[in-house]
Scaffold this motif. Structure first.
Motif, mmCIF file in Angstrom:
data_model
loop_
_atom_site.group_PDB
_atom_site.id
_atom_site.type_symbol
_atom_site.label_atom_id
_atom_site.label_comp_id
_atom_site.label_asym_id
_atom_site.label_seq_id
_atom_site.Cartn_x
_atom_site.Cartn_y
_atom_site.Cartn_z
ATOM 1 N N GLY A 283 47.341 36.209 44.320
ATOM 2 C CA GLY A 283 47.377 36.062 43.048
ATOM 3 C C GLY A 283 45.940 36.322 42.560
ATOM 4 O O GLY A 283 45.711 36.882 41.366
ATOM 5 N N MET A 284 44.926 36.030 43.279
ATOM 6 C CA MET A 284 43.499 36.102 43.298
ATOM 7 C C MET A 284 43.202 37.576 42.948
ATOM 8 O O MET A 284 42.198 37.995 42.238
ATOM 9 N N VAL A 285 43.688 38.305 44.093
ATOM 10 C CA VAL A 285 43.441 39.881 44.125
ATOM 11 C C VAL A 285 43.780 40.313 42.797
ATOM 12 O O VAL A 285 43.292 41.400 42.535
ATOM 13 N N ASN A 286 44.920 40.042 42.424
ATOM 14 C CA ASN A 286 45.600 40.797 41.138
ATOM 15 C C ASN A 286 44.863 40.586 40.054
ATOM 16 O O ASN A 286 44.541 41.299 39.292
ATOM 17 N N GLU A 287 44.167 39.182 40.117
ATOM 18 C CA GLU A 287 43.296 38.626 39.023
ATOM 19 C C GLU A 287 41.840 39.619 39.049
ATOM 20 O O GLU A 287 41.557 39.898 37.930
ATOM 21 N N MET A 288 41.424 40.129 40.196
ATOM 22 C CA MET A 288 40.218 40.541 40.115
ATOM 23 C C MET A 288 40.428 41.793 39.759
ATOM 24 O O MET A 288 39.512 42.850 39.475
ATOM 25 N N LYS A 289 41.593 42.541 39.873
ATOM 26 C CA LYS A 289 41.960 43.916 39.449
ATOM 27 C C LYS A 289 41.815 43.953 37.712
ATOM 28 O O LYS A 289 41.756 45.214 37.185
ATOM 29 N N LYS A 290 41.761 42.752 37.014
ATOM 30 C CA LYS A 290 41.999 43.018 35.715
ATOM 31 C C LYS A 290 40.587 43.295 35.047
ATOM 32 O O LYS A 290 39.669 42.988 35.454
ATOM 33 N N ARG A 291 40.361 43.948 33.919
ATOM 34 C CA ARG A 291 39.072 44.346 33.195
ATOM 35 C C ARG A 291 38.598 42.984 32.687
ATOM 36 O O ARG A 291 37.488 42.602 32.789
ATOM 37 N N SER A 292 39.370 42.001 31.975
ATOM 38 C CA SER A 292 39.095 40.598 31.693
ATOM 39 C C SER A 292 39.485 39.678 32.699
ATOM 40 O O SER A 292 40.888 39.311 32.517
ATOM 41 N N LYS A 293 38.637 39.246 33.463
ATOM 42 C CA LYS A 293 39.026 38.395 34.532
ATOM 43 C C LYS A 293 38.821 36.829 33.949
ATOM 44 O O LYS A 293 37.726 36.531 33.414
ATOM 45 N N ASP A 294 39.905 36.134 34.846
ATOM 46 C CA ASP A 294 39.593 34.558 34.426
ATOM 47 C C ASP A 294 38.778 34.017 35.890
ATOM 48 O O ASP A 294 39.401 33.784 36.815
ATOM 49 N N MET A 295 37.647 33.738 35.438
ATOM 50 C CA MET A 295 36.573 33.334 36.525
ATOM 51 C C MET A 295 36.854 32.087 36.842
ATOM 52 O O MET A 295 36.893 31.526 38.017
ATOM 53 N N THR A 296 37.504 31.196 36.070
ATOM 54 C CA THR A 296 37.765 29.702 36.479
ATOM 55 C C THR A 296 39.153 29.811 37.610
ATOM 56 O O THR A 296 39.106 29.176 38.251
ATOM 57 N N PHE A 297 40.009 30.708 37.081
ATOM 58 C CA PHE A 297 41.142 30.772 38.050
ATOM 59 C C PHE A 297 40.623 31.250 39.409
ATOM 60 O O PHE A 297 41.003 30.955 40.337
ATOM 61 N N ILE A 298 39.681 32.291 39.290
ATOM 62 C CA ILE A 298 39.233 32.854 40.717
ATOM 63 C C ILE A 298 38.590 31.869 41.630
ATOM 64 O O ILE A 298 38.362 31.821 42.685
ATOM 65 N N ARG A 299 37.593 31.107 40.788
ATOM 66 C CA ARG A 299 36.989 29.998 41.406
ATOM 67 C C ARG A 299 37.886 28.839 42.198
ATOM 68 O O ARG A 299 37.622 28.683 43.146
ATOM 69 N N ARG A 300 38.960 28.619 41.445
ATOM 70 C CA ARG A 300 39.829 27.853 42.001
ATOM 71 C C ARG A 300 40.557 28.234 43.116
ATOM 72 O O ARG A 300 40.643 27.501 44.008
ATOM 73 N N PRO A 318 37.463 40.449 61.456
ATOM 74 C CA PRO A 318 37.829 41.743 60.735
ATOM 75 C C PRO A 318 36.557 42.574 60.461
ATOM 76 O O PRO A 318 35.323 42.062 60.369
ATOM 77 N N MET A 319 36.625 43.857 60.186
ATOM 78 C CA MET A 319 35.673 44.870 59.560
ATOM 79 C C MET A 319 35.342 44.546 58.233
ATOM 80 O O MET A 319 36.160 43.723 57.541
ATOM 81 N N VAL A 320 34.080 44.736 57.898
ATOM 82 C CA VAL A 320 33.713 44.402 56.335
ATOM 83 C C VAL A 320 34.595 44.957 55.548
ATOM 84 O O VAL A 320 34.985 44.359 54.348
ATOM 85 N N SER A 321 35.097 46.337 55.677
ATOM 86 C CA SER A 321 35.926 46.894 54.771
ATOM 87 C C SER A 321 37.320 46.163 54.542
ATOM 88 O O SER A 321 37.887 46.122 53.450
ATOM 89 N N VAL A 322 37.714 45.539 55.538
ATOM 90 C CA VAL A 322 39.058 44.792 55.546
ATOM 91 C C VAL A 322 38.568 43.703 54.658
ATOM 92 O O VAL A 322 39.536 42.892 53.795
ATOM 93 N N ILE A 323 37.911 42.937 55.142
ATOM 94 C CA ILE A 323 37.318 41.622 54.260
ATOM 95 C C ILE A 323 37.214 42.032 52.598
ATOM 96 O O ILE A 323 37.764 41.426 51.641
ATOM 97 N N GLN A 324 36.647 43.089 52.464
ATOM 98 C CA GLN A 324 36.505 43.555 50.948
ATOM 99 C C GLN A 324 37.749 43.817 50.333
ATOM 100 O O GLN A 324 38.054 43.568 49.067
ATOM 101 N N GLU A 325 38.870 44.439 51.060
ATOM 102 C CA GLU A 325 40.053 44.704 50.568
ATOM 103 C C GLU A 325 40.921 43.406 50.356
ATOM 104 O O GLU A 325 41.452 43.169 49.167
ATOM 105 N N ARG A 326 40.670 42.423 51.287
ATOM 106 C CA ARG A 326 41.636 41.176 51.191
ATOM 107 C C ARG A 326 40.774 40.315 50.302
ATOM 108 O O ARG A 326 41.621 39.386 49.563
ATOM 109 N N TRP A 327 39.528 40.291 50.113
ATOM 110 C CA TRP A 327 38.799 38.855 49.374
ATOM 111 C C TRP A 327 37.859 39.763 48.466
ATOM 112 O O TRP A 327 36.735 39.699 48.589
ATOM 113 N N PRO A 328 38.146 40.590 47.394
ATOM 114 C CA PRO A 328 37.078 41.038 46.782
ATOM 115 C C PRO A 328 36.359 40.166 45.937
ATOM 116 O O PRO A 328 35.074 40.553 45.652
ATOM 117 N N ALA A 329 36.663 39.038 45.626
ATOM 118 C CA ALA A 329 35.875 38.328 44.988
ATOM 119 C C ALA A 329 34.755 37.521 45.702
ATOM 120 O O ALA A 329 33.698 37.393 45.171
#
Length: 420
Positions: A283-300, A318-329
């Protein structure tokens, strides 16, 4: 009248605060500090009194505060006594939850993580926890006899096990893998508090307790490992693994916190497991893909999934690229600072600023001593500093940082990255 304050929030977090006018009361000053630094929870104030060689004095009336500039010390209200500190250490750690990177909420808890450690410092002296009633009764009687005769008591097996179990639990609340010196401080404080436990014929009087406590803490970790505690489960030996038709020894290395890492691989929050936290991560990864992000939701969600993220990083590496993909925030400036605080319980930028202030003078002295070897750019930088007549402290700190790439002979663009 304007007032310049130097505020010690924590031993290693000291900030400067400028007020346009002196507050009307101590309560107003406390509210100003809460708003400026994002403080929560009860606290009182002490100031360095110039009339008594800068000795600390409780601030009860605002007129007592020195005019124009003053040094304040924040004393946090504690709801637990020293005997309950071992329980307090296992409570929630603090995480910055606002967009401001200069504030730390010192009394809030990470969402769902009420068991996280909240201190990076090993206490000195170590708070010896209370034991069971019968053990405390025997120790009290033994201490009275020791004061009169200098003789210790006979420690039975059950009594020793009770003492060691309590101490192992208190130690684990601070460190899963304490070093030899830290365990020795616990045994030293034990015989200091209960002198009837001193070992006759021992140079220190607690060498045997140190050895017993070290083995007991290892057994305590084994018990937690069987119970499924993540921090020690990552070090479970897998033994021999099959590789096709032959068996080979599996590669195993001890994974334990480095210096400064407080919450290494915490357990999952209550009512959560790998599957539920994976859903929160998605759910957090999907929120990061939005143009207008809900930062409160992402922090939580970042707070909630902290244990899953640490488990992946420590256990799977894991490799840094894997972490970037799974945890973009995690790669945003705000979350870099927040993650640093989750792991170390220290504010990243605040720690950096306090350290830069501490070493500023030494760096400038070093630059001046090596000016001829470094080149003309350093001379120009130091000459510019010498011509400053206002805000000298700010210019000294900036010069110490700007001179680093010159002193190290590095490209400044590679050494520093400015985040706008």
């Amino acid at each position: 009248m304007a007032l310049l304050l130097r505020v010690q929030i924590k031993p290693k977090l000291i900030r400067k605060f400028h007020l346009a006018q002196t507050p009307e009361s101590v309560e107003h000053l406390q509210n100003e500090l809460r708003e400026k630094f994002g403080l929560e929870g009860g606290f009182s104030l002490q100031y360095e009194d110039p009339d008594f060689d800068n000795a600390l004095t409780n601030l009860v009336d605002i007129v007592e505060l020195p005019a124009e500039r003053a040094v304040l010390h924040i004393l946090w209200d504690l709801d637990t006594s020293a005997s309950d500190q071992s329980e307090t250490q296992s409570n929630a750690s603090v995480a910055p939850t606002t967009s401001s990177l200069d504030t730390v909420n010192s009394s809030s808890t990470l969402v769902g993580h009420r068991h996280l450690r909240n201190t990076a410092e090993w206490p000195c002296p170590f708070p010896i926890p209370p034991f069971s009633y019968d053990v405390e009764f025997k120790l009290r009687q033994g201490n009275e006899v020791y004061e009169k005769t200098g003789k210790g008591i006979t420690v039975t097996r059950n009594m020793k096990m009770c003492i060691l179990e309590k101490l192992a639990d208190a130690i684990f609340a601070l460190r899963a893998y304490p070093d030899k010196h830290q365990i020795e401080t616990v045994s030293s404080e034990l015989v200091q508090k209960h002198q009837c436990l001193k070992e006759p014929g021992s140079g220190t009087g607690y060498q045997g307790w140190t050895i017993s406590l070290r083995y007991k803490h290892g057994n305590y970790r084994s018990m937690l490992r069987h119970a499924g505690c993540n921090e020690v489960s990552v070090n479970r030996k897998t033994g021999r693994e099959e590789d096709g038709e032959r068996k080979v020894e599996s590669c195993w290395s001890l994974k334990k916190p480095k210096r400064g890492e407080v919450n290494y691989v915490p357990d999952h929050p209550e009512n959560h497991d790998d599957d539920t936290l994976e859903g929160e991560r998605s759910g957090m990864v999907n929120e990061m893909k939005k143009r207008s992000k809900d930062m409160t939701f992402i922090r939580r969600k970042m707070d909630l999934t902290f244990s899953l993220r640490r488990k992946e990083i420590v256990d799977q590496q894991p490799m840094v690229s894997v972490i970037q993909e799974r945890w973009p925030a995690l790669f945003s400036e705000e979350q870099i600072c927040a993650e640093f605080y989750r792991v170390t319980t220290k504010e990243l930028l605040g720690t950096f600023r306090s350290a830069s202030d501490e070493y500023c003078t030494s760096l400038l002295r070093l630059y001046r001593a090596k000016t001829g070897a470094i080149g003309s750019e350093m001379e120009k930088l130091l000459d510019k500093l010498d011509h400053q007549i206002s805000d000298i402290g700010v210019h000294r700190r900036n010069t110490s940082l700007q001179g680093l790439p010159l002193f190290l002979r590095e490209v400044s663009e590679k050494l520093f990255r400015t985040c706008l």
